[in-house]
Write a protein that holds these residues in place. Structure first.
Motif, PDB file in Angstrom:
ATOM      1  N   GLN A   1       0.828  -1.209   0.000  1.00 57.43           N
ATOM      2  CA  GLN A   1       0.000   0.000   0.000  1.00 57.43           C
ATOM      3  C   GLN A   1       0.863   1.260   0.000  1.00 57.43           C
ATOM      4  O   GLN A   1       0.607   2.212  -0.751  1.00 57.43           O
ATOM      5  N   LEU A   2       1.908   1.272   0.822  1.00 56.39           N
ATOM      6  CA  LEU A   2       2.776   2.440   0.896  1.00 56.39           C
ATOM      7  C   LEU A   2       3.556   2.643  -0.400  1.00 56.39           C
ATOM      8  O   LEU A   2       3.783   3.780  -0.817  1.00 56.39           O
ATOM      9  N   THR A   3       3.977   1.565  -1.037  1.00 55.18           N
ATOM     10  CA  THR A   3       4.662   1.687  -2.327  1.00 55.18           C
ATOM     11  C   THR A   3       3.769   2.377  -3.343  1.00 55.18           C
ATOM     12  O   THR A   3       4.203   3.275  -4.074  1.00 55.18           O
TER      13      THR A   3
ATOM     14  N   GLY B   1       6.623   1.015  14.834  1.00 59.29           N
ATOM     15  CA  GLY B   1       7.450   0.504  13.738  1.00 59.29           C
ATOM     16  C   GLY B   1       7.490   1.376  12.501  1.00 59.29           C
ATOM     17  O   GLY B   1       7.736   0.875  11.395  1.00 59.29           O
ATOM     18  N   LYS B   2       7.280   2.681  12.649  1.00 51.52           N
ATOM     19  CA  LYS B   2       7.265   3.583  11.494  1.00 51.52           C
ATOM     20  C   LYS B   2       8.626   3.621  10.804  1.00 51.52           C
ATOM     21  O   LYS B   2       8.716   3.552   9.577  1.00 51.52           O
TER      22      LYS B   2
ATOM     23  N   ALA C   1       9.670   2.109   7.065  1.00 52.06           N
ATOM     24  CA  ALA C   1      10.231   3.066   6.110  1.00 52.06           C
ATOM     25  C   ALA C   1      11.548   2.547   5.545  1.00 52.06           C
ATOM     26  O   ALA C   1      11.823   2.692   4.340  1.00 52.06           O
ATOM     27  N   VAL C   2      12.381   1.925   6.391  1.00 53.85           N
ATOM     28  CA  VAL C   2      13.642   1.341   5.919  1.00 53.85           C
ATOM     29  C   VAL C   2      13.357   0.245   4.901  1.00 53.85           C
ATOM     30  O   VAL C   2      13.976   0.191   3.828  1.00 53.85           O
TER      31      VAL C   2
ATOM     32  N   VAL D   1       7.345  11.337   5.312  1.00 54.25           N
ATOM     33  CA  VAL D   1       7.566  11.846   6.671  1.00 54.25           C
ATOM     34  C   VAL D   1       7.049  10.821   7.658  1.00 54.25           C
ATOM     35  O   VAL D   1       5.893  10.393   7.579  1.00 54.25           O
ATOM     36  N   THR D   2       7.909  10.372   8.596  1.00 47.38           N
ATOM     37  CA  THR D   2       7.438   9.523   9.686  1.00 47.38           C
ATOM     38  C   THR D   2       7.312  10.374  10.944  1.00 47.38           C
ATOM     39  O   THR D   2       8.186  11.171  11.252  1.00 47.38           O
TER      40      THR D   2
END
Length: 418
Positions: free
Chosen positions: A117-119, A137-138, A142-143, A243-244
């Motif tokens: 979803q984030l991709t 776990g943000k 992200a990593v 942005v996290t």
């Protein structure tokens, strides 16, 4: 400009490095590796030899950019690897990525749906705000995301937000990182923003701003950053800024319209959470593991921190730990939660206290309890943006409650009897 011709691991070599580190049960930044490398280079017991540092080791392990050939060879030797089979050949180039500040994540659990979803969001929007509770776990996701989207971006840059730095310094640091060749930059924020806009248009970049947390120190630099991001959104470009943060900025996505989106990160599913417990050497039946994961709302950091407690005090037996009333909250998480709570208006803290001493409440029930002491909608919005309250759907009603860890911290640190 001096260009260092060094070496870095190929994609296959990088995987071999990771496998050896995991087989030795080392951390990705294990000091033993640095000590061994330093000794091979003639370093003393008081300090590492020249070229050996945590930064160069991260670059070696992560293959983010080339390091000196001799250092590369020594690091391979420490891992009993043949450097000729690990190095990237024949192309020896300076990476246009800068991931030297990105942390190395040794173990990553679940999140396959969230990653997909984030991709998709990174490719669709110019700004993605990833927010969620302390320890959820943000940074870790992200990593993993940055690793997976490498073919989709020309450049990947990782920055960690420092609330102590003026926004002008953050912009200067970023622009110097983006520069292919040295360039003279102004100190004026307006001009710096214009230059960054042009850079974002000229190349398809992914820039990660990690830990943009307004509850740490002075909020002024945080507010300047949010306004600068809004200024960057005044034009269309092909890059994305991720942005996290623990707190979703108010009105940001609405003001940015179709260019920005906020995405909350929730806890792990039971299966992934139980893998953390198993890796933490705990013993449990499936139903007990699920109960413990649910007790901590699938929070990866909380689950990792509770493992040594269960091991040391309950012989690793999860069912014995679950028999105890209340919930253990580590000092690390308590401190972070209290930082958030202490920055809240008194009215918001009053909402938390009401929820801490009752069953889930509807807006109407909260309004009756509060007796018009403040704007309930605004209060609930502020708490929701900070992931400090949860919604429970019962039929057509929306009820509000607290996660067990937050409930414990509120009861312990705020007076809930009045």
């Amino acid at each position: 400009m001096v260009i260092m011709v060094g070496l870095r691991a190929s994609a296959i070599g990088k995987q071999q490095i990771k496998q050896v580190i995991e087989a030795r049960n080392w951390n990705m930044t294990d000091e033993r590796a640095l000590i061994a490398a330093s000794q091979r280079l003639g370093g003393s017991s008081e300090e590492y030899a020249k070229g050996v540092s945590e930064t160069t080791w991260k670059r070696f392990v992560y293959a983010s950019r080339p390091i000196h050939r001799r250092t590369f060879q020594i690091y391979c030797d420490v891992l009993d690897l043949d450097w000729k089979t690990i190095a990237e050949f024949p192309e020896l180039r300076i990476s246009r990525d800068d991931l030297s500040l990105m942390p190395l994540i040794q173990n990553f659990y679940g999140r396959s749906d969230e990653l997909k979803q984030l991709t998709d969001l990174l490719l669709k929007y110019q700004f993605v705000i990833l927010y969620g509770a302390v320890g959820i776990g943000k940074t870790a996701i992200a990593v993993k995301l940055v690793e997976q989207v490498k073919p989709l971006f020309d450049r990947r840059i990782w920055l960690q937000f420092d609330h102590r730095l003026p926004i002008e310094q953050l912009m200067l640091n970023l622009l110097h990182t983006l520069s292919e060749t040295p360039r003279s930059l102004p100190n004026d924020l307006t001009r710096l923003t214009q230059i960054l806009r042009q850079d974002l248009m000229n190349s398809r970049m992914l820039i990660v701003l990690d830990e943009v947390n307004p509850d740490q120190g002075d909020r002024v630099n945080y507010q300047h950053l949010i306004r600068t991001l809004q200024d960057l959104g005044q034009i269309q470009h092909q890059s994305c800024i991720l942005v996290t943060t623990r707190e979703r900025p108010p009105d940001f996505t609405a003001l940015m319209r179709e260019q920005a989106i906020s995405q909350v990160l929730l806890g792990l599913d039971s299966e992934s959470g139980c893998k953390i417990l198993a890796d933490g050497q705990l013993k449990f039946k499936p139903e007990d593991g699920k109960q413990l994961v649910d007790r901590y709302s699938g929070n990866p950091l909380a689950l990792k921190l509770v493992c040594p407690i269960v091991r040391d005090l309950f012989q690793g037996q999860v069912h014995q730990f679950l028999e105890n009333p209340g919930i253990y909250v580590s000092g690390l998480i308590q401190q972070a939660l209290m930082q958030q709570i202490q920055t809240l208006p008194e009215f918001d803290r009053l909402i938390l206290k009401l929820l801490a001493r009752s069953e889930p409440l509807s807006q109407r029930e909260l309004q009756d309890e509060l007796k018009g002491q403040g704007d309930l909608i605004e209060g609930l919005d502020r708490l929701g943006r900070r992931s400090l309250i949860e919604k429970v759907i019962e039929g057509y009603d929306v009820l509000y409650t607290l996660q067990p860890m937050i409930l414990e911290v509120v009861r312990r640190h705020l007076k809930t009897s009045s």
